[in-house]
Write an enzyme that holds these catalytic residues in place. Structure first.
Site, short mmCIF file in Angstrom:
data_model
loop_
_atom_site.label_atom_id
_atom_site.label_comp_id
_atom_site.label_asym_id
_atom_site.label_seq_id
_atom_site.Cartn_x
_atom_site.Cartn_y
_atom_site.Cartn_z
N ARG A 65 19.13 1.65 19.77
CA ARG A 65 20.45 2.11 19.33
C ARG A 65 21.05 1.07 18.39
O ARG A 65 21.72 1.40 17.42
CB ARG A 65 21.39 2.34 20.52
CG ARG A 65 22.83 2.63 20.07
CD ARG A 65 23.72 3.16 21.17
NE ARG A 65 23.52 2.61 22.48
CZ ARG A 65 23.95 1.41 22.89
NH1 ARG A 65 24.60 0.61 22.07
NH2 ARG A 65 23.72 1.02 24.13
N TYR A 84 34.70 18.92 1.23
CA TYR A 84 33.84 19.60 2.19
C TYR A 84 34.65 20.00 3.43
O TYR A 84 35.44 19.21 3.96
CB TYR A 84 32.69 18.68 2.58
CG TYR A 84 31.87 19.18 3.74
CD1 TYR A 84 31.35 20.47 3.76
CD2 TYR A 84 31.61 18.35 4.83
CE1 TYR A 84 30.60 20.92 4.83
CE2 TYR A 84 30.86 18.79 5.90
CZ TYR A 84 30.36 20.09 5.90
OH TYR A 84 29.63 20.54 6.97
N ASP A 120 32.65 9.84 -1.28
CA ASP A 120 31.54 10.63 -0.79
C ASP A 120 30.66 10.93 -2.00
O ASP A 120 31.03 11.74 -2.86
CB ASP A 120 32.07 11.92 -0.15
CG ASP A 120 30.95 12.81 0.41
OD1 ASP A 120 29.80 12.66 -0.04
OD2 ASP A 120 31.24 13.66 1.27
N LYS A 156 21.25 15.83 2.37
CA LYS A 156 21.19 16.57 1.12
C LYS A 156 20.17 15.96 0.15
O LYS A 156 18.99 15.93 0.44
CB LYS A 156 22.59 16.65 0.51
CG LYS A 156 23.70 17.04 1.51
CD LYS A 156 23.45 18.35 2.22
CE LYS A 156 24.66 18.89 2.98
NZ LYS A 156 25.23 18.06 4.02
#
Length: 379
Positions: free
Chosen positions: A46, A98, A170, A195
């Site tokens: 982690r 978004y 972004d 993406k």
């Protein structure tokens, strides 16, 4: 190194134990220590994983940043950035963004006393009017999703520096191949790695890249403490995808430019939203701050009937109707009912997002086939 060379080599080294040229998938949760605290830099996956480390270093190099952090999704990356704030802080965000970002801002963090202002960002002086002593962060998408608006990154970054406000871009639509916000003065770059960076519609992931060592340490603490980290197999797939990022983006851009021109000349198309068109309101800014104009575009049909948009989406064959974007295959979507359904209708329309708007993620197929598919779908 130039970008194409970095995409293939930056951040990765041959495996020291075998010489394997591809970064291994370190599918492990923990690491053996010789003595308490005496280890080889890894204790628990982690916190750190060698495959993830290679990807984080690669992404930092591509954005010309010093620190990279990867997350289980783009939303997890956004969530982590917002956790830098505290109750009473205010955020200025572009109003065309978004739907998932809008949702986490308004439905999650607003409940913890953080105030959000959603405004157009084409005029820096208008943005400055919203700044007060509580303003701690400015959130930009450029090009925006789904209206492909362009924000002057350098101008907003300078505004942030003037008022000591963190600025975030972004950079999902543009990728570091087309746009480098850190070099324009922005503090933090965020990506939905799902993406274009991954590029093959087989991974969900997010990333943050920045230069500030202290802020990077705070974000790394949150990454470990909150635990929304990607697995090593996904990191491996993105490392593989990045090696062709520059080649894919060139084809995405070429195809999208030809399709935007085709749509702008089609008698049944009303408006085309693509920053590469000279008719785009901020075309000059896009030319200045981008290497190319990307593979995303949106358009509306004459008559603005949702039924016509639905008919188009049902008829399209090569443009598959699906959520997401940025893969090698072409996708089409209906933002009002899909990616942006979480934004209230009145807010969508205020930003210019009509119910008949169709968004295209232009893939890397032969553009003649894509244009033929669009022509048949429009009818």
């Amino acid at each position: 190194m130039k970008f194409g060379t970095k995409a293939i080599h930056a951040g990765v080294e041959p495996d020291p134990s075998t010489g394997a040229i591809m970064t291994p998938v370190y599918q492990t949760s923990t690491y053996v220590q010789a003595s308490p605290g005496d280890h080889k830099g890894y204790e628990y996956s982690r916190t750190h994983n060698p495959t993830r480390t290679a990807l984080q270093n690669s992404l930092a190099a591509l954005e010309n940043g010093a620190h990279g952090l990867c997350f289980a999704s783009g939303m997890a990356a956004i969530d982590t950035i917002l956790k830098l704030l505290k109750p009473g802080d205010e955020v200025i965000s572009t109003n065309d963004l978004y739907g998932g970002t809008y949702r986490i801002f308004t439905k999650v963090f607003a409940h913890y006393g953080i105030k959000f202002h959603f405004i157009p960002m084409d005029n820096v002086k208008e943005v400055e009017k919203y700044i007060n002593s509580n303003t701690k962060l400015i959130w930009m998408e450029t090009p925006t999703n789904p209206l492909l608006n362009i924000i002057d990154i350098k101008a907003i970054a300078n505004l942030g520096k003037k008022h000591t406000i963190i600025t975030v871009v972004d950079n999902t639509f543009a990728t570091p191949y087309l746009q480098l916000p850190l070099e324009m003065g922005v503090d933090i770059v965020m990506h939905s790695v799902t993406k274009y960076l991954s590029g093959h519609s087989d991974v969900v992931m997010g990333a943050i890249i920045l230069n500030d060592k202290e802020v990077a340490a705070r974000l790394a603490f949150l990454q470990n403490a909150c635990g929304a980290v990607p697995g090593p197999q996904d990191c491996f797939l993105v490392l593989r995808g990045i090696k062709t990022l520059h080649l894919r983006m060139e084809r995405h851009c070429d195809n999208a430019a030809k399709i935007a021109q085709f749509l702008s000349e089609h008698p049944k198309v009303d408006k085309v939203y693509y920053p590469g068109l000279s008719s785009h309101p901020n075309h000059a800014v896009a030319q200045r701050q981008m290497k190319g104009f990307g593979g995303m575009l949106s358009f509306t049909l004459k008559g603005d009937k949702i039924e016509d948009a639905k008919r188009f989406l049902e008829r399209a064959k090569l443009f598959s109707l699906a959520e997401s974007l940025g893969g090698v295959e072409s996708l089409c979507g209906h933002p009002a009912t899909m990616t942006h359904a979480s934004i209230p209708k009145e807010e969508r329309e205020k930003a210019g997002l009509k119910d008949s708007l169709i968004r295209l993620s232009v893939g890397v197929e032969d553009v003649e086939d894509l244009i033929e598919d669009l022509g048949k779908a429009i009818g």
